[in-house]
Write an enzyme that holds these catalytic residues in place. Structure first.
Site, short mmCIF file in Angstrom:
data_model
loop_
_atom_site.label_atom_id
_atom_site.label_comp_id
_atom_site.label_asym_id
_atom_site.label_seq_id
_atom_site.Cartn_x
_atom_site.Cartn_y
_atom_site.Cartn_z
N LYS A 199 0.82 -1.21 0.00
CA LYS A 199 0.00 0.00 0.00
C LYS A 199 0.86 1.26 0.00
O LYS A 199 1.86 1.34 0.72
CB LYS A 199 -0.88 0.04 1.25
N GLY A 242 -10.84 -2.92 9.09
CA GLY A 242 -10.47 -3.07 10.49
C GLY A 242 -11.65 -3.13 11.45
O GLY A 242 -11.47 -2.96 12.65
N GLY A 293 -13.95 -5.40 6.17
CA GLY A 293 -14.91 -5.91 7.14
C GLY A 293 -15.22 -7.38 6.99
O GLY A 293 -16.05 -7.92 7.74
N GLY A 338 -8.39 -8.40 5.50
CA GLY A 338 -7.34 -7.73 6.26
C GLY A 338 -7.23 -8.31 7.64
O GLY A 338 -6.68 -9.39 7.85
#
Lengths: 302, 210
Positions: free
Chosen positions: A88, A160, A221, A242
């Protein structure tokens, strides 16, 4: 243009950039923070890994400025696995993107999970040989990113949180946008392009083809195999996971299960079987509370 | 005859191959579980991540079933990761699960990472003119071929397409371009093989006309 004459042929062409995303379809791209996690992801069947210093839930918890990862860490992950390695950069941070290209990461995610470096502009991604993936919450945003050179889109969701509701909202908003453009007359598409703040030629392309011109994954999510299968059911072409894996109690088992559920998303028997005995998922957060505290990441990007 | 071609759909560029196969007159069906191999005239293994294919197909028993069917003569066309899966061995990397079936040794990511991915014209003599536009994405190449394997194309001094009877592999992605000649070669090969098998049957035994 970024097309270059390489030793074997033309590198960095649109076909080569968007083509890699096509090879990732139906797969799971997992956030990893070190070589050990990258190995776990690869052995679970991830089609790529995203190398970053802190996973989104840690970034959310720690606060402060989140930046591109240490090149040392990215190199360690590249050496540990044979699957593609993504990394990223901050929104609008041209030089972080150049650094990632120099490191030969396979895809750059210009990501709202990191703290934006530019509050007006994104990176001109057409100037890079390495392809970019960018987040979007609606069709106009997706088409703006594609016009800047993004070769892959991911719906943003709310990273997150372990709460899939925003990923669902963004996926549905994009497909509703596509349906609207596809059913519009040619004169109405001018008004839609203006309203969506998207380039007319891309709006017309979407109208003709009834889909985005590049591959679209979902992110933000996804915490369970059923979440991943839900996003596939809603029409995305693969998922980013993630915090959902490495913040759970049994990351290798959960990683495998999410891969299986993404392949077999339309086979509830498989999804049921792989969902058994995974122990605790990551703790989930309520979106309304984050919004009240001004902590939404999805509003970053313009 | 409209052959029924399975497309391995663990992950990867599945819909692109389905579109290409439809263009050359084949029916397609997705293969994710062993039972879905029944009644196929051929199989396509698309581009994607070969480690993912091996792991996910291995867990469901599909990998073993694929090995059996392909060893038993099921025609197969593998592009990029599909080429890797069909290799008898990967040069320099021991433990990755493969299907096998082609007497070839391959090198993964031989042309480099994505920064080195490229497109170029590739001359495929068996297809005649013009050359194919080869899109090479983190592409492998074939290091060695066995005596039964015919080299179909080379690029920059490396083997990038090969054939062994009704098995075809290529390191690039014809499914990403509109050029259907390799798909046609594969499907025509199946039609030819089926036709000659029918002839054999008629010659040898009487076939009921159901």
């Amino acid at each position: 243009m970024s097309d270059n004459a390489g030793a074997n042929g033309a590198t960095g062409t649109d076909a080569v950039k968007a083509g890699l995303a096509r090879m990732l379809k139906g797969g799971v791209i997992m956030d990893v923070v070190d070589a050990e996690q990258a190995k776990i992801a690869e052995e679970a069947g991830a089609c790529a890994v995203m190398a970053l210093e802190r996973i989104p839930s840690e970034i959310r918890r720690d606060g402060g400025v989140a930046r591109m990862s240490d090149p040392e860490m990215i190199i360690g992950i590249q050496e540990a696995v044979s699957i593609p390695v993504m990394a990223k950069c901050r929104i609008g941070h041209h030089v972080e993107a150049q650094v990632l290209q120099t490191l030969e990461v396979d895809y750059i995610d210009e990501s709202e999970v990191l703290t934006p470096a530019d509050e007006a502009s994104h990176v001109d991604k057409r100037r890079f040989t390495i392809p970019f993936v960018c987040g979007a919450t609606n069709l106009g945003e997706a088409l703006r990113r594609i016009s800047e050179g993004a070769a892959m889109i991911r719906t943003k969701g709310e990273a997150g949180t372990g709460n899939v509701v925003e990923a669902v909202r963004h996926m549905k908003t994009i497909t509703q946008g596509i349906r609207r453009v596809a059913s519009a007359t040619s004169d109405e598409r001018f008004a839609i392009a203006k309203e969506m703040a998207a380039p007319l030629d891309l709006v017309e392309w979407v109208g003709e083809h009834g889909r985005l011109p590049v591959v679209n994954f979902s992110a933000g999510g996804i915490a369970t195999p059923a979440d991943a299968a839900l996003m596939m059911y809603l029409g995305c072409e693969g998922v980013f996971v993630g915090s959902g894996i490495f913040m759970s109690e049994d990351p290798p088992a959960r990683a495998r299960a999410i891969v299986e559920a993404t392949t077999h998303w339309d086979d509830p028997e498989v999804v049921a079987r792989v969902s058994r005995g995974l122990r605790e998922a990551m703790p989930g957060l309520e979106i309304a509370q984050i919004a009240a505290e001004g902590g939404l990441l999805q509003t970053r990007g313009w | 005859m409209r052959p029924r071609i399975g497309v391995l759909a663990v992950q990867g560029a599945v819909s692109e191959h389905e579109a290409a196969l439809a263009d050359v007159g084949a029916r397609t069906t997705r293969v994710r579980l062993p039972g879905e191999l029944d009644g196929l005239d051929g199989l396509v293994i698309p581009g994607g991540e070969s480690t993912t294919f091996g792991l996910v197909a291995g867990r469901s028993g599909l990998l073993g079933a694929l090995h059996e069917r392909i060893a038993g003569g099921l025609p197969v066309f593998g592009t990029c990761a599909g080429l890797i899966m069909l290799a008898s061995r990967i040069d320099g990397d021991g433990d990755q699960a493969l299907i096998g079936g082609m007497d070839i040794v391959v090198r993964r990511n031989a042309f480099g990472r994505q920064l080195a991915s490229f497109e170029a014209d590739v001359d495929v003599p068996v297809l005649g003119d013009p050359p194919m536009r080869g899109i090479f994405i983190r592409a492998p190449w074939v290091e060695q071929v066995g005596p039964s394997v015919e080299v179909l194309a080379e690029h920059a001094g490396h083997i990038v397409a090969a054939r062994d009877r009704t098995r075809i592999v290529c390191a690039f992605h014809p499914e990403l371009t509109g050029d259907r000649r390799l798909h046609r070669l594969f499907v025509d090969g199946i039609r030819g093989a089926t036709a000659s098998a029918d002839e054999d049957l008629k010659g040898g035994i009487r076939v009921g006309s159901q």
